[in-house]
Design a protein around this motif. Structure first.
Motif, PDB file in Angstrom:
ATOM      1  N   GLU A 137      -7.633 -71.623   1.509  1.00  0.00           N
ATOM      2  CA  GLU A 137      -8.161 -72.356   2.665  1.00  0.00           C
ATOM      3  C   GLU A 137      -9.335 -73.215   2.193  1.00  0.00           C
ATOM      4  O   GLU A 137     -10.185 -72.748   1.443  1.00  0.00           O
ATOM      5  CB  GLU A 137      -8.619 -71.376   3.747  1.00  0.00           C
ATOM      6  N   LYS A 138      -9.377 -74.475   2.646  1.00  0.00           N
ATOM      7  CA  LYS A 138     -10.445 -75.371   2.186  1.00  0.00           C
ATOM      8  C   LYS A 138     -11.685 -75.328   3.072  1.00  0.00           C
ATOM      9  O   LYS A 138     -12.758 -75.750   2.661  1.00  0.00           O
ATOM     10  CB  LYS A 138      -9.927 -76.797   2.084  1.00  0.00           C
ATOM     11  N   ASN A 139     -11.534 -74.820   4.307  1.00  0.00           N
ATOM     12  CA  ASN A 139     -12.634 -74.841   5.263  1.00  0.00           C
ATOM     13  C   ASN A 139     -13.489 -73.583   5.108  1.00  0.00           C
ATOM     14  O   ASN A 139     -13.067 -72.480   5.435  1.00  0.00           O
ATOM     15  CB  ASN A 139     -12.082 -74.935   6.686  1.00  0.00           C
ATOM     16  N   GLU A 140     -14.696 -73.755   4.609  1.00  0.00           N
ATOM     17  CA  GLU A 140     -15.584 -72.622   4.342  1.00  0.00           C
ATOM     18  C   GLU A 140     -15.931 -71.862   5.616  1.00  0.00           C
ATOM     19  O   GLU A 140     -16.042 -70.627   5.608  1.00  0.00           O
ATOM     20  CB  GLU A 140     -16.862 -73.129   3.670  1.00  0.00           C
ATOM     21  N   VAL A 162      -9.671 -67.599  -0.930  1.00  0.00           N
ATOM     22  CA  VAL A 162     -10.044 -68.499  -2.014  1.00  0.00           C
ATOM     23  C   VAL A 162     -10.251 -69.884  -1.419  1.00  0.00           C
ATOM     24  O   VAL A 162      -9.330 -70.443  -0.798  1.00  0.00           O
ATOM     25  CB  VAL A 162      -8.954 -68.553  -3.107  1.00  0.00           C
ATOM     26  N   GLU A 163     -11.458 -70.429  -1.565  1.00  0.00           N
ATOM     27  CA  GLU A 163     -11.718 -71.772  -1.052  1.00  0.00           C
ATOM     28  C   GLU A 163     -11.056 -72.786  -1.975  1.00  0.00           C
ATOM     29  O   GLU A 163     -11.370 -72.863  -3.165  1.00  0.00           O
ATOM     30  CB  GLU A 163     -13.224 -72.030  -0.980  1.00  0.00           C
ATOM     31  N   GLN A 164     -10.109 -73.536  -1.425  1.00  0.00           N
ATOM     32  CA  GLN A 164      -9.303 -74.421  -2.262  1.00  0.00           C
ATOM     33  C   GLN A 164      -8.824 -75.632  -1.468  1.00  0.00           C
ATOM     34  O   GLN A 164      -8.181 -75.489  -0.430  1.00  0.00           O
ATOM     35  CB  GLN A 164      -8.085 -73.668  -2.804  1.00  0.00           C
ATOM     36  N   ASP A 165      -9.151 -76.816  -1.932  1.00  0.00           N
ATOM     37  CA  ASP A 165      -8.636 -78.040  -1.331  1.00  0.00           C
ATOM     38  C   ASP A 165      -7.252 -78.299  -1.903  1.00  0.00           C
ATOM     39  O   ASP A 165      -7.079 -78.346  -3.124  1.00  0.00           O
ATOM     40  CB  ASP A 165      -9.570 -79.218  -1.638  1.00  0.00           C
ATOM     41  N   LEU A 166      -6.264 -78.439  -1.024  1.00  0.00           N
ATOM     42  CA  LEU A 166      -4.895 -78.603  -1.485  1.00  0.00           C
ATOM     43  C   LEU A 166      -4.308 -79.948  -1.073  1.00  0.00           C
ATOM     44  O   LEU A 166      -3.144 -80.047  -0.698  1.00  0.00           O
ATOM     45  CB  LEU A 166      -4.017 -77.469  -0.927  1.00  0.00           C
ATOM     46  N   ASN A 198       0.305 -83.317   5.954  1.00  0.00           N
ATOM     47  CA  ASN A 198       0.714 -83.284   4.550  1.00  0.00           C
ATOM     48  C   ASN A 198       0.376 -81.976   3.844  1.00  0.00           C
ATOM     49  O   ASN A 198       0.651 -81.830   2.650  1.00  0.00           O
ATOM     50  CB  ASN A 198       0.131 -84.470   3.775  1.00  0.00           C
ATOM     51  N   LEU A 199      -0.198 -81.002   4.552  1.00  0.00           N
ATOM     52  CA  LEU A 199      -0.410 -79.692   3.926  1.00  0.00           C
ATOM     53  C   LEU A 199       0.933 -79.050   3.565  1.00  0.00           C
ATOM     54  O   LEU A 199       1.029 -78.323   2.572  1.00  0.00           O
ATOM     55  CB  LEU A 199      -1.207 -78.768   4.853  1.00  0.00           C
ATOM     56  N   ALA A 200       1.968 -79.336   4.349  1.00  0.00           N
ATOM     57  CA  ALA A 200       3.304 -78.839   4.008  1.00  0.00           C
ATOM     58  C   ALA A 200       3.767 -79.417   2.678  1.00  0.00           C
ATOM     59  O   ALA A 200       4.369 -78.718   1.855  1.00  0.00           O
ATOM     60  CB  ALA A 200       4.296 -79.201   5.112  1.00  0.00           C
ATOM     61  N   LEU A 201       3.476 -80.691   2.451  1.00  0.00           N
ATOM     62  CA  LEU A 201       3.841 -81.319   1.175  1.00  0.00           C
ATOM     63  C   LEU A 201       3.031 -80.711   0.037  1.00  0.00           C
ATOM     64  O   LEU A 201       3.538 -80.531  -1.078  1.00  0.00           O
ATOM     65  CB  LEU A 201       3.602 -82.829   1.244  1.00  0.00           C
ATOM     66  N   SER A 202       1.777 -80.379   0.305  1.00  0.00           N
ATOM     67  CA  SER A 202       0.944 -79.725  -0.705  1.00  0.00           C
ATOM     68  C   SER A 202       1.536 -78.379  -1.097  1.00  0.00           C
ATOM     69  O   SER A 202       1.586 -78.033  -2.281  1.00  0.00           O
ATOM     70  CB  SER A 202      -0.477 -79.521  -0.162  1.00  0.00           C
ATOM     71  N   GLN A 203       1.971 -77.616  -0.102  1.00  0.00           N
ATOM     72  CA  GLN A 203       2.572 -76.316  -0.405  1.00  0.00           C
ATOM     73  C   GLN A 203       3.819 -76.480  -1.256  1.00  0.00           C
ATOM     74  O   GLN A 203       4.036 -75.745  -2.228  1.00  0.00           O
ATOM     75  CB  GLN A 203       2.925 -75.579   0.884  1.00  0.00           C
ATOM     76  N   ILE A 204       4.647 -77.463  -0.904  1.00  0.00           N
ATOM     77  CA  ILE A 204       5.868 -77.699  -1.677  1.00  0.00           C
ATOM     78  C   ILE A 204       5.527 -78.111  -3.104  1.00  0.00           C
ATOM     79  O   ILE A 204       6.103 -77.597  -4.074  1.00  0.00           O
ATOM     80  CB  ILE A 204       6.734 -78.767  -0.982  1.00  0.00           C
ATOM     81  N   LEU A 205       4.574 -79.038  -3.259  1.00  0.00           N
ATOM     82  CA  LEU A 205       4.164 -79.456  -4.606  1.00  0.00           C
ATOM     83  C   LEU A 205       3.607 -78.289  -5.410  1.00  0.00           C
ATOM     84  O   LEU A 205       3.851 -78.165  -6.612  1.00  0.00           O
ATOM     85  CB  LEU A 205       3.109 -80.567  -4.505  1.00  0.00           C
TER      86      LEU A 205
END
Length: 400
Positions: A137-140, A162-166, A198-205
């Motif tokens: 998750e990117k949002n602290e 885990v703080e992570q920008d995807l 586009n978070l769905a695309l991030s997950q796929i990538l």
């Protein structure tokens, strides 16, 4: 939005289609039949227009998606419903057994939840399947709130945040970094519940490029397609690139609303909202000479229950518009010509909505074909009750 190009777009709706939803004695509105059109319960054999009947039959066939049949051995997953909405509870009751079944079948050693938010899914799943759950998750702030809830429920050991920008653009340059830093052993189930835009695309990538870490299976339920870039984040597969769909923001928004259904009472409330909004836009056009369509924003339910004159006056004030010298809003609203145009617009809107689910399905099939180009077998099916959670299409990818 039909109002944006009315009345030019009326030419695309044959006159006999519009007349199907009017009582011929006095041309009264036939809201009973319109509700059936909206709810997809209309008996098409009762229509006098064969072309409209054929169109509606074809939309039902095109939007059809098989439903998932759960393994009864995995159906009973008891968990606390504290801190959860009715919608979220319904989703987890169906999704948790499905994930548990897949984690077991594919011998997964961990679960990675992409865009976990507060960690409702990960917290519940981690307490049931006895596997480590990692929430990306990117949002602290969401992470902090999720950790507080986990502690209150005594489940702080069930998951790891885990703080992570995807963002997809980040994954294209360093595709392995999110997983490499986690030091995970064995195969992982990569899951995303209602991955927005586009978070769905991030997950796929993330799944496609994780060469050093086995992702199997990849399970995604997307939503919020209106956040996608119409040109850059659609038509991903080779098939779609050869035969591209010309996506627009309006089409992506229509795919997002798709087939969310309401009961008859909620339908009439929605019809009232549309009536007032369309009437106000017509007033802009015909009385003030403002031809450009622009959204006027939502209002409280209470305002829509008041006379149109009060609604229009409030909107003029909110928009910072000067009230006309002769502001007889109510008379304009009650004019027969205004009522006719508003009703036409409403019929056009309901017909347009019948294509929402088809557009959503087209987006997901394109993603499925794109994933299959990378050595996966993909299944598409529905999982949730659409009346409770309308974004209910699951994309499941299995590495071959």
């Amino acid at each position: 939005e039909p109002m944006a190009s009315y009345p030019r777009n009326l030419a695309f709706y044959p006159k006999q289609w519009i007349e199907e939803f009017q009582e011929f004695e006095g041309q009264e509105k036939d809201h009973k039949k319109l509700f059936q059109l909206y709810a997809k319960t209309l008996d098409h054999s009762t229509l006098t227009s064969s072309s409209l009947a054929t169109l509606l039959e074809e939309t039902l066939a095109l939007e059809s998606i098989p439903a998932y049949s759960p393994n009864p051995d995995f159906l009973h997953s008891a968990f606390s419903h504290d801190f959860l909405t009715t919608k979220k509870t319904h989703e987890l009751i169906h999704f948790i057994p499905f994930l548990r079944e897949n984690a077991h079948h594919y011998d997964c050693h961990s679960v990675i939840d992409v865009g976990s938010g507060h960690g409702h899914l990960g917290r519940t799943l981690g307490s049931i399947i006895d596997l480590p759950v990692i929430c990306l998750e990117k949002n602290e702030e969401l992470i902090s709130q999720g950790q507080v809830v986990a502690i209150k429920q005594g489940r702080e050991n069930a998951l790891t945040f885990v703080e992570q920008d995807l963002g997809p653009e980040l994954l294209q340059f360093s595709p392995n970094s999110p997983l490499r830093s986690l030091n995970i052993e064995g195969a992982s189930l990569l899951v995303g519940l209602h991955t927005c835009g586009n978070l769905a695309l991030s997950q796929i990538l993330l799944g496609l490029h994780s060469h050093r870490h086995q992702i199997n299976p990849l399970i995604n339920i997307p939503c919020c397609y209106f956040h996608l870039h119409p040109q850059l984040e659609t038509n991903l597969s080779q098939v779609s690139q050869a035969y591209p769909i010309s996506w627009t923001p309006q089409a992506l928004t229509l795919a997002t609303r798709a087939h969310s259904r309401q009961d008859e009472k909620a339908y009439y409330e929605m019809a009232r909202v549309k009536e007032y909004r369309y009437t106000l836009q017509l007033y802009f056009q015909e009385e003030l000479g403002i031809s450009q369509f622009f959204p006027v924003g939502s209002s409280s339910k209470r305002l829509y229950q008041k006379p149109f004159s009060e609604y229009a006056t409030t909107k003029f004030q909110e928009l910072g518009l000067r009230l006309p010298g002769k502001n007889d809003f109510q008379a304009f609203h009650e004019k027969a010509s205004t009522q006719k145009k508003v009703y036409e617009l409403f019929i056009m809107t309901l017909m347009r909505w019948r294509f929402g689910r088809i557009l959503e399905k087209a987006l997901i099939i394109d993603r499925a074909l794109w994933i299959e180009q990378h050595g996966y077998r993909v299944e598409i099916f529905t999982l949730f009750d659409e009346s409770i959670s309308p974004r209910n299409i699951v994309l499941k990818a299995i590495k071959l």
